[in-house]
Structure formats: C-alpha cells, structure tokens
Motif scaffolding. Structure first.
Motif, short mmCIF file in Angstrom:
data_model
loop_
_atom_site.label_atom_id
_atom_site.label_comp_id
_atom_site.label_asym_id
_atom_site.label_seq_id
_atom_site.Cartn_x
_atom_site.Cartn_y
_atom_site.Cartn_z
N ILE A 1 0.80 -1.22 -0.15
CA ILE A 1 0.03 0.22 -0.11
C ILE A 1 0.99 1.01 0.10
O ILE A 1 1.77 1.17 0.85
N THR A 2 0.67 2.18 -0.91
CA THR A 2 1.19 3.62 -0.94
C THR A 2 -0.13 4.42 -1.24
O THR A 2 -0.33 4.12 -2.51
N ASN A 3 -0.85 4.77 -0.44
CA ASN A 3 -2.16 5.39 -0.33
C ASN A 3 -1.98 6.76 -0.66
O ASN A 3 -2.57 7.59 0.07
N ASP A 4 -1.65 7.06 -1.71
CA ASP A 4 -1.84 8.44 -2.50
C ASP A 4 -2.04 8.97 -3.85
O ASP A 4 -2.15 7.59 -4.67
N ARG A 5 -2.21 9.95 -4.21
CA ARG A 5 -2.66 10.05 -5.69
C ARG A 5 -1.54 9.81 -6.47
O ARG A 5 -1.90 8.77 -7.53
N ILE B 1 -10.51 0.63 5.74
CA ILE B 1 -10.31 2.13 5.37
C ILE B 1 -9.22 2.67 6.54
O ILE B 1 -9.01 2.23 7.62
N TYR B 2 -8.34 3.58 6.03
CA TYR B 2 -7.47 4.30 6.72
C TYR B 2 -6.49 3.16 6.91
O TYR B 2 -5.69 3.59 7.96
N ALA B 3 -5.86 2.67 5.90
CA ALA B 3 -4.85 1.92 6.05
C ALA B 3 -3.49 2.48 6.03
O ALA B 3 -3.38 3.49 5.28
N SER C 1 2.74 1.13 3.66
CA SER C 1 3.46 -0.39 3.85
C SER C 1 4.70 0.06 4.42
O SER C 1 5.18 -0.77 5.38
N VAL C 2 5.47 1.28 4.42
CA VAL C 2 6.70 1.84 4.90
C VAL C 2 6.43 2.11 6.46
O VAL C 2 7.19 1.85 7.11
N GLU C 3 4.86 2.23 6.65
CA GLU C 3 4.86 2.67 8.05
C GLU C 3 4.15 1.31 8.79
O GLU C 3 4.72 1.11 10.03
N ALA C 4 3.59 0.55 8.00
CA ALA C 4 2.85 -0.65 8.74
C ALA C 4 2.57 -1.63 7.62
O ALA C 4 1.87 -1.18 6.45
N VAL C 5 2.60 -2.91 7.66
CA VAL C 5 2.27 -4.08 6.91
C VAL C 5 1.13 -4.78 7.33
O VAL C 5 1.24 -5.23 8.61
N TYR C 6 0.12 -5.10 6.64
CA TYR C 6 -1.15 -5.77 7.19
C TYR C 6 -1.52 -7.16 6.49
O TYR C 6 -2.39 -7.08 5.74
N PRO C 7 -0.75 -8.02 6.87
CA PRO C 7 -1.27 -9.34 6.30
C PRO C 7 -2.70 -9.88 6.80
O PRO C 7 -3.06 -9.63 7.88
#
Length: 474
Positions: A311-315, A333-335, A338-344
């Motif tokens: 996830i890189t959640n930007d435009r 929502i609000y994930a 990935s550099v901040e947190a990874v969510y398997p």
C-alpha cells in the motif's frame, strides 16, 4: 439511535436493485457506465464521510469525539463497542482531530517521546489519501511543530515550523497512534497524549484571525440514507474536494459525472429521472459494488494463506486507479502505507479453506527466533468475519502482540503457538488463546515500522520473512 456501521453500509449499497434492470430508449447508453465509475470513485469518500459525521459532527452519536480543530484522546484501546471503523486497531490508544482548513492552516505540535515508544500521526484527506506522516519512523521522537495547509493556501513556511503538509481537500483527518506497552502503562500514554496540540496558524503567529469560513449544512448519513442516495452524498462531498492542484486531473472525469447529474454542490437528481435513467444508475451502483468486492478478494500477494497488500495510499501511486483505492477502503479504510505498517490479512487457513470458529480450532506457530521483523511492534488481531469488527469474548482479549511475549508460554523448542478457537484451550494454554467468533473468522497482522534489512517482509510477497500459515488443530 441506530448505530452506523460501515460494513452494513457496504452491503446496503449493494442491495438497491436487481441486476436485471433494463434500460429503455431514453437513457443514454453511457449512463450505467458513468454511474459505475462514479460509484467506485466515490465509495471511499462516502465511507470517510460516514466516519467523519459520527466522530466530528453528530454530537448525539455514541461515536462522537470532538468538534473540528480540536484534539480528542482515547485513553484506552478499541473494543467491540467501537463500530464506526472496520478492522479497528486495538494495539494503540488513538487520538484524533479533523482540521477545517478553509479559513487558514493549522499547526500541530507533538511532544518529545521516549525513544522506545512508537507513535505515528497519519494525515488523511477526504479522498482517503495518506498525504503525510509524523512519528517515530517519519520524523523521530524528538518532538516538533508541523503545519497542515489546505488546497487554496499560497503562503510560505513560517519560522519554527519543521514541515508543511499540503492537503488536497478542505478538511484533513489525523489518526494518531501511541504505543501502549501493557495495562499499567496507560497513565504514561495519557501524558504523551496531552502533548498533542492543535492551533490555528494565526494563533501560532500571534496575528488576527481571518474571517471564518461559512458554515456547512452537513447532511445526515446512515446506512439507509447512503443506500438511498449514494450519488447525492458524492455531489455534496465534491464541494470540499476542489479540483485544484494535483486534483485538476479529475476535471474531465467530473465532467462525465455531470452528464448523469452528479455535480459539486447540486442536488442529485436535479430533476425527476425517467424509469430508464433510474435503472441505469442503479445498475451502475450494483456493478460497481460487485467489482469492488471482486477486487478486494484478489488484492495483494498470497503467502501461506495470508494476503499481503503493498500500500502506498496517495494520488501518485494510484494514478487514477480508483478501483484499487476503493478495494483498500473496503478491506480496511485508513490503512497505513506499507513503509509505516504492513497488514497481512486472511480469511483462510494455509490450505485455502475458509476459517470458521464454529467448525474448527486452529493454531499459528512462530518458529524460534522468527517473530515478525519490525522496529516497533507486531500483533495478530481477531475480527468477526461477517462485520470485520472486534468480538466480545470471556477474557476480553482481541489480539496477541509482541509486548505480551513475556506472558506467553513457549514450546520446548522455543517456538510460540497461538490457539485460535471460540472456546478456551484449557487453563494451561489460555495465556496463548486468541478467542475466535462462533462463525467466520477474519484475522489481521499488524507489523509496525517493518525492517528493510533481511530478515524482512519487504518487498512484500518476496521478502525473506513470511508469516506462518494457520492450520487446523488436531
């Protein structure tokens, strides 16, 4: 008051009309396609508004936090009583604010925090893009002052401000996570939270405040209203998402939306629709929701049954792929990036069979010395597979995380087994019990500040460390 549940909203929006609706001659052949595009584009924004309305607008809501431009501190972790956000994090007490940036920027200050305590400030705009980070990874624990500016601000960085974050929308939400080491540490977290401060730029500069922005008549939202009028909410939300700066790229798309009556600040529909037009719009909604669900079920890389999202959640990262943005919102929502947190995440065991607490017992075992490689901490959190919310259980335990390791029992070879089941595995194993629902299971790992050097989960799906699979217990 009926509690607004985003998961219910997701399902409600999908049950408006049958797919068999047929368009008549007086509906444009493009109407259904435009409606589908608009629904996918607006899906995360409507979800975000549902949370914002409960947290910062509707003072009668049991989820209400505080008014705009104030900081609210939750001096506890999330429980099953917290229902506004799906897959909530129960590792860290949250703090929040929602900044109204129309009249002027705001200045946000963080205190100096001991080096071993992880914290992060995730800045999210109305598109649900992550437009900035403050915290242990991004800026360090030394404290600082940061400014958040809206899309129409043209000034320069004031003296004493460490960094300016530019928000594309008129409102920005901050999600602040402060690590809690154990229950006895809660008072220390409260002291840290007191240091989170938010003030208008004019106050920071000692200047006269500008004229306040005009009040907004916020439309009430709940699952029934959203199901009835998803495009009406989108038309309203476009008024606080001006197509300026990077968002200018959306101007042609918004012109297409206008062809079926979705325009910023205008009522939808603007006039009575024909039966064929209504059918086209509803068909687009259903197709859009089905496509989002399909995308959500296939996002990420599968490793040992876990789906790992990069996830890189930007435009810039989405590059106009609104379906990917919608799928991330549906998944959680609000994930974080990935550099901040990874969510398997997973709904399946290592063999691909659906996880079901009413039918089976499960285990997950971390081999000796092979815990998730992170610079902060890691956790495994249990959710109800139907709602993606935390579940009530007899020991009030919603997760197992790395701060709990000293209280967990290791196997003779040094490995750690977590017992995933609805009933207690017995007193001798209860320290390692992660209670499951009596039905479908949804599990999420959280790896905060993942290491980049081997062993690492990065790059996602190809890293040298992989999450162990969940297996049926004997």
């Amino acid at each position: 008051m009926k509690r607004f549940r985003l998961t219910a909203l997701v399902w409600a929006l999908g049950l408006i009309v049958p797919l068999s609706s047929v368009m008549a001659q007086d509906a444009s052949p493009d109407d259904a396609a435009i409606a589908e595009e608009a629904f996918v584009y607006g899906f995360p924004m409507v979800m975000n508004y549902g949370v914002m309305y409960e947290y910062f607008i509707d003072t009668s809501s049991d989820q209400y936090k505080c008014p705009f431009n104030e900081v609210y501190n939750t001096a506890r972790v999330y429980t099953p009583a917290d229902t506004s956000v799906v897959t909530p994090n129960s590792d860290t007490p949250y703090s929040f604010f929602c900044a109204d940036l129309r009249a002027e920027p705001v200045v946000f200050a963080v205190p100096e925090i001991e080096k071993d305590r992880y914290f992060s400030v995730q800045l999210v705009d109305f598109y649900t893009f992550n437009f900035g980070y403050v915290g242990s990874r991004a800026t360090g624990n030394g404290g600082g002052k940061y400014m958040i500016a809206g899309p129409n601000w043209k000034g320069v960085k004031p003296d004493g401000i460490d960094q300016v974050f530019y928000c594309e929308t008129d409102f920005a939400t901050a999600i602040i996570r402060t690590q809690l080491f154990n229950p006895a540490d809660l008072e220390n977290v409260k002291q840290v939270q007191k240091g989170y401060q938010l003030i208008p730029l004019s106050t920071y500069l000692g200047e006269k405040a500008p004229e306040p922005a005009p009040p907004i008549k916020w439309p009430k939202i709940n699952k029934e209203l959203a199901a009835k009028d998803p495009f009406g909410y989108l038309a309203f939300l476009l008024t606080v998402c001006p197509p300026v700066g990077p968002a200018e790229i959306e101007i042609p798309m918004r012109a297409r939306f206008a062809k079926i009556g979705i325009e910023a600040g205008k009522s939808f529909p603007c006039c009575e629709l024909t039966t064929a037009q209504e059918a086209a719009h509803k068909q687009g909604v259903e197709k859009g929701l089905a496509a989002i669900k399909q995308k959500t079920s296939h996002i990420g890389t599968t490793v040992n049954g876990w789906s790992i999202l990069d996830i890189t959640n930007d435009r810039e990262a989405y590059h106009g792929d609104w379906m990917a943005r919608a799928a991330i919102a549906m998944a959680g929502i609000y994930a974080n990036d990935s550099v901040e947190a990874v969510y398997p995440i997973t709904r399946s065991d290592v063999d691909g069979s659906p996880l079901d607490g009413s039918q089976n017992k499960y285990t997950i075992t971390f081999p000796a010395g092979q815990f998730p490689p992170v610079k902060a901490f890691w956790s495994v959190t249990m959710y109800d597979g139907k709602t993606q919310l935390l579940i009530n259980n007899p020991i009030d335990r919603y997760l197992i995380n790395s701060p709990m390791l000293s209280d967990l029992k290791k196997n003779t070879d040094g490995s750690l087994t977590i017992y995933i089941q609805k009933d207690s595995p017995g007193k001798e194993k209860e320290s390692n019990w992660l209670p499951a629902p009596d039905g479908p299971i949804y599990l999420a790992m959280r790896l905060y500040w993942p290491k980049t050097d081997p062993p690492s989960i990065l790059p996602l799906g190809k890293g040298t460390w992989k999450p162990p699979g969940i297996v049926k217990a004997d």
